[in-house]
Design a protein around this motif. Structure first.
Motif, PDB file in Angstrom:
ATOM      1  N   SER A 123       0.828  -1.204   0.000  1.00  0.00           N
ATOM      2  CA  SER A 123       0.000   0.000   0.000  1.00  0.00           C
ATOM      3  C   SER A 123       0.864   1.256   0.000  1.00  0.00           C
ATOM      4  O   SER A 123       0.413   2.331  -0.385  1.00  0.00           O
ATOM      5  N   TYR A 151      -2.886   5.836  -4.909  1.00  0.00           N
ATOM      6  CA  TYR A 151      -1.955   5.757  -3.785  1.00  0.00           C
ATOM      7  C   TYR A 151      -2.204   6.907  -2.823  1.00  0.00           C
ATOM      8  O   TYR A 151      -2.327   8.064  -3.226  1.00  0.00           O
ATOM      9  N   ASP A 152      -2.271   6.580  -1.538  1.00  0.00           N
ATOM     10  CA  ASP A 152      -2.431   7.575  -0.494  1.00  0.00           C
ATOM     11  C   ASP A 152      -1.116   8.341  -0.373  1.00  0.00           C
ATOM     12  O   ASP A 152      -0.067   7.729  -0.132  1.00  0.00           O
ATOM     13  N   LEU A 201      -0.734   9.298  -7.538  1.00  0.00           N
ATOM     14  CA  LEU A 201      -1.953   9.777  -6.874  1.00  0.00           C
ATOM     15  C   LEU A 201      -3.188   9.392  -7.678  1.00  0.00           C
ATOM     16  O   LEU A 201      -4.208   8.992  -7.099  1.00  0.00           O
ATOM     17  N   ARG A 204       0.085   9.900   1.940  1.00  0.00           N
ATOM     18  CA  ARG A 204       0.694   9.657   3.247  1.00  0.00           C
ATOM     19  C   ARG A 204       1.496   8.362   3.270  1.00  0.00           C
ATOM     20  O   ARG A 204       2.211   8.090   4.234  1.00  0.00           O
ATOM     21  N   LYS A 205       1.371   7.564   2.191  1.00  0.00           N
ATOM     22  CA  LYS A 205       2.135   6.321   2.075  1.00  0.00           C
ATOM     23  C   LYS A 205       3.089   6.342   0.882  1.00  0.00           C
ATOM     24  O   LYS A 205       3.613   5.302   0.486  1.00  0.00           O
TER      25      LYS A 205
END
Length: 283
Positions: A46, A112-113, A108, A115-116
């Motif tokens: 993730s 994909y987050d 993005l 923050r990860k």
């Protein structure tokens, strides 16, 4: 001349830059140029390490940095995406920056987050990593979770390195480097904050871990950059490796601190993905 020498230099780099045993490599889908590198230790798909390669905006590729990416993947437990970008003298500023930002946007868009998502870069790739974060801030995009930099290019004029007596005795000539970087700068103003990061507004950047050796040719620039990030309210941890010079990170098999440098960075990136850091912004 550089276009003729590039394939020869790249092949030489590939020969001495080892890949982690058991790592898998998969070409990235269009429109990006690059490859996914997954080391055996990958446990969290993730998150992702976006790897931006050096060197000097003139040479190297995802293939030359496959080994570097594989060690970051192994030590962070995250898959690595190594992307290519247009090189000078065929393409000049901001072609490489635009391509790197496009890769971040692509991640993005794929869900994909941010923050990860962490970004790692060496030399010119370190310059690009900071540039992507600054462009994201300027364009209202969410920031990546962290940046890990090795011997990053900070100021393409090389003013401070030329004057720095601490790093005189080494094969990397800062005057020659400045002439080479001029091929990427082209007709742009070398004082542009997107080129000279010391002129940029550095508030609000994600946490940064900055690695360089005591013999790093751009050591003075790294020190000034870290001080300015900190003065802007950000987090910039410096790890200085005794006796090591530019590009030490390309062969982490050496027991001189090279492996420790990549291991500590991998742990930093894994922690940033697991528990994102929220820096205070000093206006």
């Amino acid at each position: 001349m550089i276009t003729l020498m590039r394939p020869i230099i790249n092949k030489a780099i590939v020969r001495f830059a080892p890949v982690v045993a058991g790592a898998t490599v998969e070409p990235v889908e269009a429109p990006l140029e690059g490859e996914w590198v997954r080391a055996p230790a990958v446990r969290d798909s993730s998150g992702i390490v976006l790897v931006l390669h050096g060197s000097g905006y003139l040479i190297c590729s995802p293939r030359t940095h496959r080994g570097f990416a594989s060690y970051l993947s192994q030590f962070s437990g995250l898959p690595a995406l190594v992307i290519g970008y247009p090189l000078a003298p065929e393409r000049t500023f901001p072609a490489a920056e635009d391509a790197a930002l496009a890769a971040y946007r692509w991640l993005l868009a794929r869900g994909y987050d941010p923050r990860k998502v962490v970004i790692a870069g060496d030399s010119a790739g370190g310059h690009l990593a900071v540039a992507v974060a600054l462009r994201a801030k300027a364009e209202g995009l969410p920031m990546p979770a962290a940046l890990a930099l090795w011997g990053p290019l900070i100021d393409p004029s090389y003013r401070a390195p030329i004057a720095d007596r601490r790093v005189r005795r080494q094969p990397f000539d800062p005057r020659a480097a400045a002439r080479a970087l001029a091929l990427y700068v082209g007709d742009s103003d070398i004082e542009d904050p997107r080129l000279c990061l010391l002129n940029a507004g550095l508030a609000g950047l994600p946490p940064i871990q900055l690695h360089y050796g005591t013999r790093e040719v751009m050591r003075a620039d790294a020190e000034m950059f870290a001080a300015r990030v900190t003065a802007s309210g950000g987090h910039c941890e410096q790890l200085v490796w005794p006796g090591l010079a530019h590009a030490y990170w390309m062969d982490p098999r050496n027991r001189d601190g090279s492996s420790d440098s990549l291991r500590i960075a991998g742990e930093f990136l894994r922690a940033a993905v697991a528990q994102p850091y929220r820096p205070m912004v000093k206006e």
